[in-house]
Write a protein that holds these residues in place. Structure first.
Motif, PDB file in Angstrom:
ATOM      1  N   ASP A 114      -5.559   2.726  -5.609  1.00  0.00           N
ATOM      2  CA  ASP A 114      -6.085   2.107  -4.391  1.00  0.00           C
ATOM      3  C   ASP A 114      -6.999   0.926  -4.699  1.00  0.00           C
ATOM      4  OD1 ASP A 114      -4.704   3.954  -2.891  1.00  0.00           O
ATOM      5  OD2 ASP A 114      -6.466   5.135  -2.338  1.00  0.00           O
TER       6      ASP A 114
ATOM      7  N   GLY B  18       0.800  -1.220   0.000  1.00  0.00           N
ATOM      8  CA  GLY B  18       0.000   0.000   0.000  1.00  0.00           C
ATOM      9  C   GLY B  18       0.831   1.268   0.000  1.00  0.00           C
TER      10      GLY B  18
ATOM     11  N   ALA C 242      -4.621  -4.158   7.240  1.00  0.00           N
ATOM     12  CA  ALA C 242      -5.530  -3.166   7.821  1.00  0.00           C
ATOM     13  C   ALA C 242      -4.903  -1.777   7.766  1.00  0.00           C
ATOM     14  CB  ALA C 242      -5.874  -3.547   9.256  1.00  0.00           C
TER      15      ALA C 242
ATOM     16  N   ILE D 215      -5.322  -7.193  -1.892  1.00  0.00           N
ATOM     17  CA  ILE D 215      -5.559  -7.598  -0.507  1.00  0.00           C
ATOM     18  C   ILE D 215      -6.588  -8.723  -0.456  1.00  0.00           C
ATOM     19  CG2 ILE D 215      -6.574  -6.840   1.678  1.00  0.00           C
ATOM     20  CD1 ILE D 215      -5.210  -4.112   1.194  1.00  0.00           C
ATOM     21  N   ARG D 216      -7.655  -8.592  -1.251  1.00  0.00           N
ATOM     22  CA  ARG D 216      -8.690  -9.632  -1.281  1.00  0.00           C
ATOM     23  C   ARG D 216      -8.175 -10.916  -1.922  1.00  0.00           C
ATOM     24  NH1 ARG D 216     -11.864  -5.445  -3.366  1.00  0.00           N
ATOM     25  NH2 ARG D 216     -11.875  -6.518  -5.382  1.00  0.00           N
TER      26      ARG D 216
ATOM     27  N   ARG E 256      -5.238  -0.530   4.238  1.00  0.00           N
ATOM     28  CA  ARG E 256      -6.606  -0.080   3.958  1.00  0.00           C
ATOM     29  C   ARG E 256      -6.860   1.314   4.544  1.00  0.00           C
ATOM     30  NH1 ARG E 256      -7.898  -5.399   5.872  1.00  0.00           N
ATOM     31  NH2 ARG E 256      -8.396  -6.848   4.183  1.00  0.00           N
TER      32      ARG E 256
ATOM     33  N   PHE F 173      -6.175   4.253   2.206  1.00  0.00           N
ATOM     34  CA  PHE F 173      -6.934   4.474   0.978  1.00  0.00           C
ATOM     35  C   PHE F 173      -7.525   5.884   0.975  1.00  0.00           C
ATOM     36  CE2 PHE F 173      -8.096  -0.315   0.442  1.00  0.00           C
ATOM     37  CZ  PHE F 173      -6.802  -0.561  -0.002  1.00  0.00           C
TER      38      PHE F 173
ATOM     39  N   GLU G 214      -6.559  -2.725  -3.126  1.00  0.00           N
ATOM     40  CA  GLU G 214      -7.676  -3.361  -2.431  1.00  0.00           C
ATOM     41  C   GLU G 214      -7.964  -4.740  -3.017  1.00  0.00           C
ATOM     42  OE1 GLU G 214     -12.117  -2.141  -0.838  1.00  0.00           O
ATOM     43  OE2 GLU G 214     -11.376  -1.262  -2.705  1.00  0.00           O
TER      44      GLU G 214
END
Length: 225
Positions: free
Chosen positions: A177, A118, A197, A184-185, A200, A203, A181
């Motif tokens: 972003d 991130g 976390a 991450i999934r 996130r 973002f 995201e």
């Protein structure tokens, strides 16, 4: 000006359908600078005839490591050296950053301290910049001729320049972003949840992708004409 994209990896299928593949992301990142693009999927052993097939070159990221024993790694390294010898500009991002260093005599290793994920802060030419990142591998030994122009506490060799011929960047200016995201999934269990976390929580905050895109475009266009 024709830019050849050497595609060393692919976006996860569930993300590519919505957000585009790696070469699409760079076409979007560098839109508006007057470039035309052609892609070669080097991970499928699809290579240009030589450096003369484009005016400038770009190597994408990849899920693979530069040190992996794959049939396309050695030909890609040979092409990197040929592009270098030709005087045409070459930009590398993430895996591209790493494979260029390795091809020229540097070393790439899996960092025991884990991943950068991130929005991350770097110092570029003495000034702070923020870019999205997703990597564990790092350039741990510089090749001859490499100058560090950007770094972070996590990644000391985050951005390198090789005179007027090559510019390489470890983080991902092409990742927004939404893509982080999606990663991450898609890759749950790869990175510790507290770190995800924290990513996130970043973002929506500003980053410097547009400025880095301009830097990349200016570098590529320096050789035009």
């Amino acid at each position: 000006m024709k830019i050849g994209i050497l595609q060393a990896g692919r976006a996860a299928p569930e993300l590519a359908a919505k957000l585009g593949d790696y070469d699409d992301m760079f076409r979007h990142l560098l839109a508006g600078y007057g470039f035309e693009f052609r892609s070669w999927a080097v991970l499928d052993m699809e290579f240009p005839a030589g450096p003369e097939d484009a005016d400038g070159w770009l190597i994408t990221g990849s899920v693979h490591g530069a040190y992996d024993d794959l049939p396309w790694i050695a030909p890609l390294e040979a092409l990197i050296r040929a592009i270098h010898d030709s005087g045409r500009p070459l930009v590398g991002v993430c895996f591209g950053h790493q494979i260029i260093a390795q091809a020229l005599g540097g070393k790439v290793e899996k960092y025991p301290g884990g991943y950068a994920v991130g929005r991350s802060e770097y110092v570029l030419n003495g000034k702070p910049v923020f870019l999205n990142a997703w990597h564990q591998d790092q350039v741990t030994r510089l090749p001859e001729g490499a100058e560090v122009i950007g770094s972070s506490a996590f990644c000391p060799h985050a951005m390198l320049r090789y005179g007027d011929s090559m510019l390489t960047i470890q983080p991902h200016p092409e990742f927004d972003d939404a893509y982080i995201e999606g990663l991450i999934r898609a890759r749950t269990g790869v990175v510790p949840e507290p770190q995800l976390a924290a990513a996130r929580a970043e973002f929506g905050k500003p980053n410097d992708s547009a400025a880095i895109a301009r830097m990349m475009a200016d570098f590529l266009r320096r050789k035009e004409g």
